[in-house]
Design an enzyme around this catalytic site. Structure first.
Site, PDB file in Angstrom:
ATOM      1  N   ASN A 299       3.115  -2.995 -13.820  1.00 13.46           N
ATOM      2  CA  ASN A 299       3.204  -4.308 -13.156  1.00 13.46           C
ATOM      3  C   ASN A 299       4.618  -4.897 -13.150  1.00 13.46           C
ATOM      4  O   ASN A 299       4.969  -5.659 -12.262  1.00 13.46           O
ATOM      5  CB  ASN A 299       2.170  -5.295 -13.708  1.00 13.46           C
ATOM      6  CG  ASN A 299       2.355  -5.597 -15.167  1.00 13.46           C
ATOM      7  OD1 ASN A 299       3.012  -4.851 -15.903  1.00 13.46           O
ATOM      8  ND2 ASN A 299       1.780  -6.691 -15.611  1.00 13.46           N
TER       9      ASN A 299
ATOM     10  N   LYS B 287       8.500   6.753 -21.286  1.00 11.78           N
ATOM     11  CA  LYS B 287       7.495   7.237 -20.341  1.00 11.78           C
ATOM     12  C   LYS B 287       7.001   6.047 -19.518  1.00 11.78           C
ATOM     13  O   LYS B 287       6.234   5.216 -19.986  1.00 11.78           O
ATOM     14  CB  LYS B 287       6.296   7.880 -21.052  1.00 11.78           C
ATOM     15  CG  LYS B 287       5.433   8.661 -20.051  1.00 11.78           C
ATOM     16  CD  LYS B 287       3.952   8.578 -20.317  1.00 11.78           C
ATOM     17  CE  LYS B 287       3.253   7.406 -19.724  1.00 11.78           C
ATOM     18  NZ  LYS B 287       3.156   7.329 -18.265  1.00 11.78           N
ATOM     19  N   PRO B 288       7.474   5.942 -18.268  1.00  9.09           N
ATOM     20  CA  PRO B 288       7.004   4.832 -17.431  1.00  9.09           C
ATOM     21  C   PRO B 288       5.604   5.116 -16.895  1.00  9.09           C
ATOM     22  O   PRO B 288       5.090   6.230 -17.024  1.00  9.09           O
ATOM     23  CB  PRO B 288       8.027   4.829 -16.288  1.00  9.09           C
ATOM     24  CG  PRO B 288       8.497   6.247 -16.191  1.00  9.09           C
ATOM     25  CD  PRO B 288       8.407   6.839 -17.576  1.00  9.09           C
TER      26      PRO B 288
ATOM     27  N   GLY C  47       0.998  -2.404 -22.281  1.00  6.21           N
ATOM     28  CA  GLY C  47      -0.066  -1.954 -21.387  1.00  6.21           C
ATOM     29  C   GLY C  47      -1.378  -2.608 -21.775  1.00  6.21           C
ATOM     30  O   GLY C  47      -1.397  -3.684 -22.376  1.00  6.21           O
ATOM     31  N   SER C  48      -2.462  -1.939 -21.437  1.00  5.86           N
ATOM     32  CA  SER C  48      -3.776  -2.542 -21.644  1.00  5.86           C
ATOM     33  C   SER C  48      -4.181  -2.500 -23.120  1.00  5.86           C
ATOM     34  O   SER C  48      -3.721  -1.654 -23.889  1.00  5.86           O
ATOM     35  CB  SER C  48      -4.812  -1.782 -20.816  1.00  5.86           C
ATOM     36  OG  SER C  48      -4.869  -0.434 -21.264  1.00  5.86           O
TER      37      SER C  48
ATOM     38  N   GLU D 182       2.370  -4.650 -26.903  1.00  4.97           N
ATOM     39  CA  GLU D 182       2.305  -5.801 -25.982  1.00  4.97           C
ATOM     40  C   GLU D 182       1.134  -5.530 -25.051  1.00  4.97           C
ATOM     41  O   GLU D 182       1.232  -4.702 -24.143  1.00  4.97           O
ATOM     42  CB  GLU D 182       3.599  -5.899 -25.164  1.00  4.97           C
ATOM     43  CG  GLU D 182       4.837  -6.250 -25.964  1.00  4.97           C
ATOM     44  CD  GLU D 182       4.903  -7.725 -26.335  1.00  4.97           C
ATOM     45  OE1 GLU D 182       4.053  -8.500 -25.850  1.00  4.97           O
ATOM     46  OE2 GLU D 182       5.785  -8.084 -27.109  1.00  4.97           O
TER      47      GLU D 182
ATOM     48  N   CYS E 294       0.613 -10.067 -17.121  1.00  2.00           N
ATOM     49  CA  CYS E 294      -0.116 -10.221 -18.389  1.00  2.00           C
ATOM     50  C   CYS E 294      -0.211 -11.667 -18.830  1.00  2.00           C
ATOM     51  O   CYS E 294      -1.173 -12.052 -19.471  1.00  2.00           O
ATOM     52  CB  CYS E 294       0.542  -9.376 -19.474  1.00  2.00           C
ATOM     53  SG  CYS E 294       2.285  -9.766 -19.685  1.00  2.00           S
TER      54      CYS E 294
ATOM     55  N   GLU F 141      -9.782 -10.062 -18.288  1.00  2.01           N
ATOM     56  CA  GLU F 141      -8.521 -10.136 -17.552  1.00  2.01           C
ATOM     57  C   GLU F 141      -8.809  -9.673 -16.111  1.00  2.01           C
ATOM     58  O   GLU F 141      -9.132  -8.512 -15.888  1.00  2.01           O
ATOM     59  CB  GLU F 141      -7.518  -9.188 -18.233  1.00  2.01           C
ATOM     60  CG  GLU F 141      -6.110  -9.313 -17.759  1.00  2.01           C
ATOM     61  CD  GLU F 141      -5.162  -8.338 -18.481  1.00  2.01           C
ATOM     62  OE1 GLU F 141      -5.565  -7.216 -18.828  1.00  2.01           O
ATOM     63  OE2 GLU F 141      -3.991  -8.703 -18.662  1.00  2.01           O
TER      64      GLU F 141
END
Ligand code: NAP
Length: 477
Positions: A149, A172-173, A225-226, A247, A281, A381
């Site tokens: 995002n 690692k994107p 991430g999630s 995060e 987020c 979410e």
């Protein structure tokens, strides 16, 4: 456009030639095929980061800061190119993409200076012939895993402090947005950051993740991430006692009290909710408005939301781009349908929109009235352009509603009462609180959550703690 991986200063493809496709979500067109590497290439990246760590840590903070500043400068120089690339792979409107590049560069600039202030301590000892020294040293090789995002800023928010502290990294994107990451890697090379200090691998997440976990030379993993994946990584990290920063997801409440400046609250609500099509987020996910200003707030919010334009983010003037993929649109639809089936009304939006010639991945900016706690919108979410609103009567009730979530990333509230301002800030169980402010993110402030939103802080001096170890030296004279 760079599509290879950065390992030890060289641009390499997968050893078996495998690639993964990158799609423009607005047009459903493949825009690139990037390397899809596995465990062997990830180990090569760790090898490179391991080899580079001593000489990188041995540089002065000023030297490391100079290189980080150079990278920040190159990102600013290339803002338009980087923003166009980001919009193409992620979908956000160009103006937001430009804003993200500025935001991303600000973390590098801040860390470049903050690295110079990483000090230790000398503590008075309990014996006359002893001295107690406290040193802060780099953690070492750090794995960085980031979401789609914010394809640039989520990287630099980690990269800046990690490099400033003297760590080397393997990044690692997200599979959906690797191009922005690889473009930052190119600029890191141009800035003169030595080979092996920054490595970037793209490919299957679990394979690369496991390779990072299974290598004892990796001393830290920083993940954004999630919550679901964060929990998985935490269980893996426990096997290796690997240091973690997480995060994770959010479910931000937005409270408007009777004594609020309603115009200001409406403007903040629109910016906070609909940025990045609600795929943020910390974006407000649920609105609670006190009885006395409910009608005024909803009228203003409805009018503002009705004016938002939907389309390809590459076109100037578009406010809301596509959602990232089909699953994201389906999730938003299911949340709105669930709300309708529980009796909510939808004065604005409530369905997909179909801009001519574009993918079927756009959802109208939507307002939902009559949110109740049993609705998905109130507990999950949504990650889309949907603003559910409910009424409240008393301050205590609003705080209970706000805190009734497993998440604890960001919360917002609007009031002009000074006592309430402090009372509510203290009562909200969130890592970030916007008091009359819908946009709290900035490089110098600590960003991070509590509860299922994770732990660790990014930004400002606090970020440096995540990438340093404290060593105690007991020195007998
Ligand atoms: P995600 O599915 O958790 O993915 C995040 C990253 O983890 C991606 O690079 C993904 O790789 C990787 N990953 C997935 N499974 C993995 C595994 N088994 N091992 C190692 N890596 C793995 O999250 P997302 O959908 O990209 O991002 C949206 C989420 O991020 C939302 O929940 C949002 O709230 C959260 N977020 C939080 C913050 C914050 O600061 N708290 C900021 C931004 C976003 P692939 O892409 O290759 O699958």
């Amino acid at each position: 456009m760079q599509t290879h991986n950065l390992i030890d200063g060289a641009w390499v493809g997968a050893s078996d030639g495998a690639t993964l496709r990158v799609t423009n979500p607005a047009r459903d067109e493949v825009i690139a095929e990037v390397a899809s590497v596995g465990a062997a290439e990830t180990r090569s990246a760790i090898d490179a980061a391991w080899r580079a760590r001593e000489s990188w840590a041995a540089k002065t903070a000023g030297e490391r800061g100079g290189l980080l500043s150079a990278l920040a400068g190159l990102m600013r120089r290339d803002t338009d190119r980087l923003a166009a690339l980001m919009t193409a792979e992620q979908g956000k409107p160009l103006a937001e993409a430009r804003g993200e590049i500025a935001y991303a560069a600000s973390f590098l600039s801040w860390a470049a200076e903050e690295g110079k202030r990483l000090t230790g301590d000398i503590i008075p000892a309990s014996a006359p012939d002893k001295r107690i020294l406290v040193l802060r040293q780099p953690v070492g090789v750090t794995g960085i895993i980031t979401p789609w995002n914010f394809p640039a800023a989520m990287i630099t928010r980690k990269l800046g402090p990690a490099l400033a502290a003297g760590c080397t990294v393997v990044i690692k994107p997200a599979e959906l947005t690797p191009l922005s990451a690889l473009a930052i890697g190119e600029l890191a090379c141009e800035a003169g950051i030595p080979d092996g200090v920054v490595n970037i691998v793209t490919g299957d997440a679990a394979t690369i993740g496991d390779a990072l976990f299974d290598d004892d030379r990796v001393r830290k993993l920083s993940f954004t991430g999630s919550t679901r994946v964060g929990q998985l990584l935490m269980s893996k990290a426990s096997e290796h006692l690997l240091r973690l920063s997480l995060e994770l997801g959010g479910h931000a409440p937005f409270l408007v009290f009777d004594d609020a400046d309603v115009g200001k609250a409406v403007a903040a609500a629109v910016a906070c909710k609909f940025r990045n099509a609600g795929q943020t987020c910390i974006c407000a996910n649920r609105f609670y408005v006190q009885d006395g200003v409910y009608d005024e707030f909803v009228a203003g919010f409805t009018e503002a939301v009705s004016k938002l334009t939907v389309g390809d983010g590459a076109h100037e003037g578009v406010d809301i781009g596509p959602l990232i993929n089909d699953a994201a649109v389906e999730k938003v639809e299911s949340h709105v349908e669930d709300a309708r089936s529980h009796g909510a009304t939808v004065p604005v939006g409530g369905d997909r929109v179909h801009p001519k010639g574009l993918a079927n991945r756009f959802y109208a900016p939507t307002l939902v009235e009559g949110m109740t706690p049993d609705m998905k919108l109130a507990s999950e979410e949504t990650f889309g352009p949907v603003a559910p609103v409910a009424r409240f009567t008393a301050e205590r009730e609003a705080i209970e509603l706000a805190n009734a979530s497993e998440y604890g990333l960001a919360a917002y509230y609007f009031t002009r009462d000074a006592s309430r301002l402090m009372r509510v800030a203290e009562a909200l169980e969130y890592g970030i609180v916007g008091a009359n402010d819908g946009g709290p993110s900035t490089a110098q402030a600590p960003f991070g959550g509590v509860k299922h939103s994770g732990f660790g802080r990014e930004g400002g001096k606090y970020a440096m703690d995540e990438y340093t170890e404290i060593k105690y030296v007991s020195w007998q004279l």
